[in-house]
Enzyme design. Structure first.
Site, PDB file in Angstrom:
ATOM      1  N   LYS B 114       0.870  -1.176   0.000  1.00 46.25           N
ATOM      2  CA  LYS B 114       0.000   0.000   0.000  1.00 46.25           C
ATOM      3  C   LYS B 114       0.905   1.225   0.000  1.00 46.25           C
ATOM      4  CE  LYS B 114      -2.773   2.884   2.954  1.00 46.25           C
ATOM      5  NZ  LYS B 114      -3.639   3.049   4.120  1.00 46.25           N
ATOM      6  N   GLY B 175      -7.973   8.913   9.766  1.00 49.92           N
ATOM      7  CA  GLY B 175      -8.234   8.970  11.197  1.00 49.92           C
ATOM      8  C   GLY B 175      -9.265  10.002  11.616  1.00 49.92           C
ATOM      9  N   ALA B 201      -9.495   5.407   4.203  1.00 46.61           N
ATOM     10  CA  ALA B 201      -9.395   6.519   5.151  1.00 46.61           C
ATOM     11  C   ALA B 201     -10.650   7.370   5.208  1.00 46.61           C
ATOM     12  CB  ALA B 201      -8.205   7.427   4.840  1.00 46.61           C
ATOM     13  N   GLY B 202     -11.014   7.726   6.435  1.00 46.56           N
ATOM     14  CA  GLY B 202     -12.094   8.679   6.653  1.00 46.56           C
ATOM     15  C   GLY B 202     -13.402   8.084   7.125  1.00 46.56           C
ATOM     16  N   ASN B 223      -8.965   1.571   9.560  1.00 47.07           N
ATOM     17  CA  ASN B 223      -8.231   1.209  10.767  1.00 47.07           C
ATOM     18  C   ASN B 223      -8.846   1.870  11.997  1.00 47.07           C
ATOM     19  OD1 ASN B 223      -4.668   0.822  11.473  1.00 47.07           O
ATOM     20  ND2 ASN B 223      -6.325   0.882  12.931  1.00 47.07           N
ATOM     21  N   THR B 224      -8.781   3.209  12.041  1.00 46.28           N
ATOM     22  CA  THR B 224      -9.201   3.927  13.243  1.00 46.28           C
ATOM     23  C   THR B 224     -10.664   3.701  13.600  1.00 46.28           C
ATOM     24  OG1 THR B 224      -7.599   5.601  12.596  1.00 46.28           O
ATOM     25  CG2 THR B 224      -9.085   6.190  14.375  1.00 46.28           C
TER      26      THR B 224
END
Lengths: 72, 272
Positions: B114, B175, B201-202, B223-224
């Site tokens: 990635k 994040g 992301a987001g 992830n977050t």
């Protein structure tokens, strides 16, 4: 032992004194990383696992030893 | 509506796997391993997510401080999961290329990476010129590049043409949990794409993931949203269902929007 036989290398940014000659394999053993899942770069060049025993470290070499950690 | 979308709707429930670089994956949810309390929590959340592709970061080994420290790859085994090393934290093409080369050595010749090259510490938005430069070098060296980019359809197409195996536009800053800030752009990217498009992301919660899939994305990487939930394991399970629900809704083809009401019960046969 002569002074000229003492070499200084940098491992993950930290200075380390080393009695010459030294290989990547020997360094990993000293650091107790020989059996760990790591990758090694010397002066920004990859040292493949198959070359650990042959690759001699030299004075002022910059060694990076990395692993996988949590990330996204 | 594009021909591609119409064909998919007609195919009905015959959804194929997610194909990345010639490998078939049943799960369309990709997850990171950062920000968890410990490795046990990481393992539980990833198991609950059903993800098959799992991202990791490459960092310096602790020297002499914690020998015998458990290793992430003992918990997230490369035999069970497809490990996706990232270039998180890289702000130049050079650093990202170095990181990928180290990752390939670490993972015994593994070529899937990635690529992300950041351009700004505050927003973590991608640095597109350096990402393009890094992608070019990495593809030449045989890497299979899944690229983090912004939600610009022109840039997304450029990455595809270069030979990236997947293009991963952000929904919002990494994040941030703000959800999909520009659904129209994501849709433009999806409609023009010949490689998998994954929102990366987001995403903040399950409905964000479902929206990404309803827009036609091939998958979502997060992830977050899982790791920073009060209960990561439960959120991982919610995300798994949201991805599946959003995918099915996309395949089913949603009803047209109308401004006024339209009764569901027939008018004929009323006795009042």
């Amino acid at each position: 032992m002569r002074d000229s036989e003492i070499t200084t290398i940098f491992v993950n940014g930290e200075q380390r004194a080393m009695v010459a000659p030294q290989t990547v394999a020997r360094l990993l053993e000293e650091l107790e990383l020989a059996d760990k899942r790591v990758a090694v770069e010397v002066n920004q060049e990859i040292v493949p696992r198959s070359r650990y025993r042959a690759h001699q470290l030299r004075n002022a070499d910059r060694v990076e030893i990395v692993r996988a950690i949590g990330g996204g | 509506m594009s021909t591609r979308v119409e064909e998919i709707h007609q195919a009905g429930t015959r959804d194929g796997p997610l194909m990345v670089a010639g490998v078939a994956y049943q799960s369309r949810l990709l997850v990171g391993t950062g920000k968890y309390k410990d490795l046990a929590e990481t393992a539980r959340a990833i198991e609950a997510s059903g993800a098959e592709i799992v991202t990791v970061a490459i960092r310096r080994t602790n020297i002499g401080q914690t020998p015998g420290e458990p290793n992430l790859l003992d918990v997230i085994s490369p035999e069970k999961y497809t490990i996706l090393p990232n270039t998180a934290g890289c702000y130049t093409a050079e650093d990202a290329i170095r990181t990928c080369r180290l990752a390939r050595e670490l993972l015994d010749g593994h070529e899937l990476v990635k690529l992300e090259v950041l351009g700004d510490e505050k927003t973590l938005f991608p640095h597109i010129p350096d990402t393009l430069n890094a992608a070019e070098v990495l593809i030449k060296e045989g890497f299979k590049v899944m690229v983090y980019t912004n939600d610009d359809p022109i840039v997304a197409k450029r990455f595809e043409e270069m030979g990236c195996v997947a293009v991963m536009p952000l929904a919002a800053p990494i994040g941030s949990g703000l959800g999909i800030r520009n659904p129209y752009n994501i849709q433009f990217i999806v409609e023009a794409a010949g490689v998998p498009i994954l929102v990366d992301a987001g995403v903040g919660t399950a409905s964000d993931a479902a929206v990404a899939m309803e827009l036609g994305c091939d998958g979502v990487l997060m992830n977050t949203a899982i790791a920073s939930a009060q209960n990561p394991e439960l959120m991982a399970s919610a995300m798994r269902k949201a991805i599946e629900a959003g995918r099915e809704a996309y395949l089913a083809g949603r009803m047209p929007r109308k401004r006024y009401g339209s009764a569901s019960s027939p008018i004929d046969g009323t006795f009042f």
